[in-house]
Design an enzyme around this catalytic site. Structure first.
Site, mmCIF file in Angstrom:
data_model
loop_
_atom_site.group_PDB
_atom_site.id
_atom_site.type_symbol
_atom_site.label_atom_id
_atom_site.label_comp_id
_atom_site.label_asym_id
_atom_site.label_seq_id
_atom_site.Cartn_x
_atom_site.Cartn_y
_atom_site.Cartn_z
ATOM 1 N N ARG A 1 0.869 -1.178 0.000
ATOM 2 C CA ARG A 1 0.000 0.000 0.000
ATOM 3 C C ARG A 1 0.905 1.227 0.000
ATOM 4 O O ARG A 1 2.066 1.154 0.365
ATOM 5 C CB ARG A 1 -0.913 0.002 1.228
ATOM 6 C CG ARG A 1 -0.187 0.025 2.541
ATOM 7 C CD ARG A 1 -1.106 -0.150 3.723
ATOM 8 N NE ARG A 1 -0.365 -0.068 4.972
ATOM 9 C CZ ARG A 1 -0.054 1.061 5.596
ATOM 10 N NH1 ARG A 1 -0.427 2.215 5.090
ATOM 11 N NH2 ARG A 1 0.614 1.061 6.722
ATOM 12 N N ARG B 1 -1.948 11.135 1.755
ATOM 13 C CA ARG B 1 -2.610 12.041 2.685
ATOM 14 C C ARG B 1 -3.237 13.165 1.888
ATOM 15 O O ARG B 1 -2.529 13.853 1.160
ATOM 16 C CB ARG B 1 -1.569 12.648 3.626
ATOM 17 C CG ARG B 1 -1.494 11.921 4.925
ATOM 18 C CD ARG B 1 -0.627 12.699 5.883
ATOM 19 N NE ARG B 1 0.039 11.715 6.715
ATOM 20 C CZ ARG B 1 1.250 11.831 7.162
ATOM 21 N NH1 ARG B 1 1.956 12.890 6.889
ATOM 22 N NH2 ARG B 1 1.773 10.880 7.907
ATOM 23 N N ARG C 1 20.305 -5.970 1.384
ATOM 24 C CA ARG C 1 20.830 -4.780 0.733
ATOM 25 C C ARG C 1 21.714 -4.076 1.754
ATOM 26 O O ARG C 1 21.426 -4.082 2.954
ATOM 27 C CB ARG C 1 19.703 -3.831 0.296
ATOM 28 C CG ARG C 1 18.831 -4.391 -0.788
ATOM 29 C CD ARG C 1 19.563 -4.585 -2.098
ATOM 30 N NE ARG C 1 19.891 -3.304 -2.714
ATOM 31 C CZ ARG C 1 20.683 -3.172 -3.786
ATOM 32 N NH1 ARG C 1 21.238 -4.248 -4.331
ATOM 33 N NH2 ARG C 1 20.925 -1.980 -4.293
ATOM 34 N N ARG D 1 19.827 9.261 -1.239
ATOM 35 C CA ARG D 1 19.466 10.453 -0.473
ATOM 36 C C ARG D 1 20.704 11.078 0.139
ATOM 37 O O ARG D 1 21.771 10.462 0.205
ATOM 38 C CB ARG D 1 18.435 10.124 0.600
ATOM 39 C CG ARG D 1 18.877 9.145 1.661
ATOM 40 C CD ARG D 1 17.747 8.830 2.628
ATOM 41 N NE ARG D 1 18.196 8.021 3.747
ATOM 42 C CZ ARG D 1 17.442 7.707 4.794
ATOM 43 N NH1 ARG D 1 16.199 8.130 4.852
ATOM 44 N NH2 ARG D 1 17.913 6.965 5.773
ATOM 45 N N GLU E 1 24.031 8.538 0.571
ATOM 46 C CA GLU E 1 23.773 7.106 0.753
ATOM 47 C C GLU E 1 23.657 6.414 -0.603
ATOM 48 O O GLU E 1 22.870 6.833 -1.449
ATOM 49 C CB GLU E 1 22.488 6.884 1.555
ATOM 50 C CG GLU E 1 22.567 7.431 2.963
ATOM 51 C CD GLU E 1 21.355 7.071 3.811
ATOM 52 O OE1 GLU E 1 20.487 6.303 3.328
ATOM 53 O OE2 GLU E 1 21.260 7.566 4.950
ATOM 54 N N TYR F 1 13.194 -6.185 8.976
ATOM 55 C CA TYR F 1 13.525 -4.792 9.216
ATOM 56 C C TYR F 1 12.589 -4.246 10.289
ATOM 57 O O TYR F 1 11.386 -4.213 10.122
ATOM 58 C CB TYR F 1 13.399 -3.961 7.938
ATOM 59 C CG TYR F 1 13.849 -2.539 8.163
ATOM 60 C CD1 TYR F 1 15.199 -2.246 8.252
ATOM 61 C CD2 TYR F 1 12.926 -1.511 8.331
ATOM 62 C CE1 TYR F 1 15.624 -0.953 8.490
ATOM 63 C CE2 TYR F 1 13.341 -0.221 8.574
ATOM 64 C CZ TYR F 1 14.699 0.054 8.653
ATOM 65 O OH TYR F 1 15.111 1.326 8.911
ATOM 66 N N ASP G 1 11.526 -1.122 12.998
ATOM 67 C CA ASP G 1 11.706 0.230 13.518
ATOM 68 C C ASP G 1 12.259 0.111 14.940
ATOM 69 O O ASP G 1 12.063 -0.908 15.600
ATOM 70 C CB ASP G 1 10.372 0.984 13.537
ATOM 71 C CG ASP G 1 9.947 1.437 12.145
ATOM 72 O OD1 ASP G 1 10.835 1.669 11.300
ATOM 73 O OD2 ASP G 1 8.730 1.543 11.897
#
Length: 365
Positions: free
Chosen positions: A171, A175, A248, A279, A299, A347, A349
């Site tokens: 998804r 916003r 990665r 970035r 990066e 991964y 948070d």
């Protein structure tokens, strides 16, 4: 000397568990193959600026218990992540919101934005997305996909979007308000003074050995602890006997620049494919600093090879199946607990890492 727990890795997971174990009177030894504590959240000072050595780490959570837990170790500032994306000579706000759409199509209202996106999706008429490109087009339409998703994603994964599985973009958060706050979480910020100080406090009074490789250490000290908490790569623990899990990696180019403000924002994404980096991070903006110099990190996303730092697990079908097989081996190991990002091949948070370590402490200690 015998310990209750040998903890392999001084990143957030290992350090939280070590802190909780010591609090409960356990004897703990932490080892780390690097020459510093704190794993990938390690920060060090350059030109008076806290530099995130392994990429930007912005703490965010909706879990009040976790927020309060972390605030024991540091005071957090009120930094809100509001990245910018640059495509050719165009500049857009992220995440996708009314500021993005207003700039892209010169419109003002949510209704206009929805009509454009819906018409582009309808025109493409993709019923059953077969790959990431089709999935993204069916969610975002052509303009958002081509300018803000395609190039960045291909750099990040080192593959054409047509070759990537659709599920990577299940998804896309849209916003339809003028809101550049990247996260929806109630609690957000950067620890004043950096993340390394947090881990120093967590490990206060605990014995830590740096530059210590687990496999070599355990050969010399096979019975050093009753139990081991292993936060390294699960496949490396088993000497890659079933094959290598794919990751990665990221290569950083960090520079000190003779200017007080390079890009005006902490995080700027470069979404065009031909720009080699994904970035640029300008570290001083995480703490609203005003030094005469600045520090930036470019990066570059790369394929992981042994000897490099693994960052993002490639959670496709092949790797997920291989991880399940390693999990079966892990269940047979006596007195070894696998945890953290690398131990569980996902991964996380940061708040989820802390929660997982506290949950383990609750079950184990």
């Amino acid at each position: 000397m015998n310990y209750d727990y040998l903890i392999v890795g001084s990143g957030l997971f290992g350090s939280v568990f070590a802190h909780e174990a010591k609090k409960r009177g356990k004897k703990v030894l932490v080892i780390d193959k690097r020459d510093h504590i704190a794993g990938n959240i390690y920060t060090k000072v350059l030109e008076g600026i806290q530099v995130h050595q392994y990429g930007a780490h912005i703490f965010h959570t909706s879990d009040k218990e976790i927020w309060n837990y972390m605030n024991q170790f540091a005071e957090f500032n009120n930094y809100i992540n509001s990245p910018i994306a640059i495509y050719k000579d165009e500049l857009y706000n992220l995440p996708f919101n009314m500021n993005t759409f207003s700039k892209m199509w010169n419109i003002q209202t949510p209704r206009e934005a929805k009509e454009i996106i819906d018409s582009q999706i309808a025109e493409l008429s993709i019923q059953d997305p077969k790959n990431l490109e089709e999935q993204a087009l069916s969610l975002a339409g052509k303009d958002v996909y081509e300018k803000l998703i395609k190039g960045y994603t291909e750099k990040q994964w080192g593959r054409d979007c047509k070759e990537l599985p659709a599920f990577i973009i299940k998804r896309l958060p849209f916003r339809f308000t003028y809101d550049n706050n990247y996260f929806n979480d109630r609690y957000q910020g950067i620890p004043i003074g950096g993340y390394t100080k947090i881990v120093e406090k967590m490990l206060d009074g605990i014995e830590v050995l740096l530059n210590t490789e687990y496999s070599e250490f355990v050969k010399l000290h096979p019975n050093i602890a009753d139990k081991t908490v292993f936060t390294g790569m699960i496949d490396s623990y088993f000497d890659y006997c079933l094959g290598t899990l794919e990751y990665r990696s990221i290569r950083f180019e960090t520079e000190i620049l003779e200017c007080d403000n390079y890009q005006g924002n902490a995080v700027v994404n470069y979404t065009e494919r031909k720009v080699p980096y994904t970035r640029i991070i300008e570290h001083k903006h995480f703490e609203f600093k005003s030094q005469k110099k600045t520090v930036i990190s470019k990066e570059y996303s790369t394929e992981w090879k042994p000897g490099m730092e693994p960052y993002y697990p490639v959670n496709d079908k092949k790797n997920s199946e291989l991880y399940v097989r390693y999990q079966e081996l892990a269940k047979e190991e006596k007195n070894i607990i696998f945890g953290g990002r690398l131990g569980s091949y996902q991964y996380y948070d940061m708040d989820k890492v802390v929660r997982a370590a506290l949950d383990l402490s609750g079950r184990e200690l």
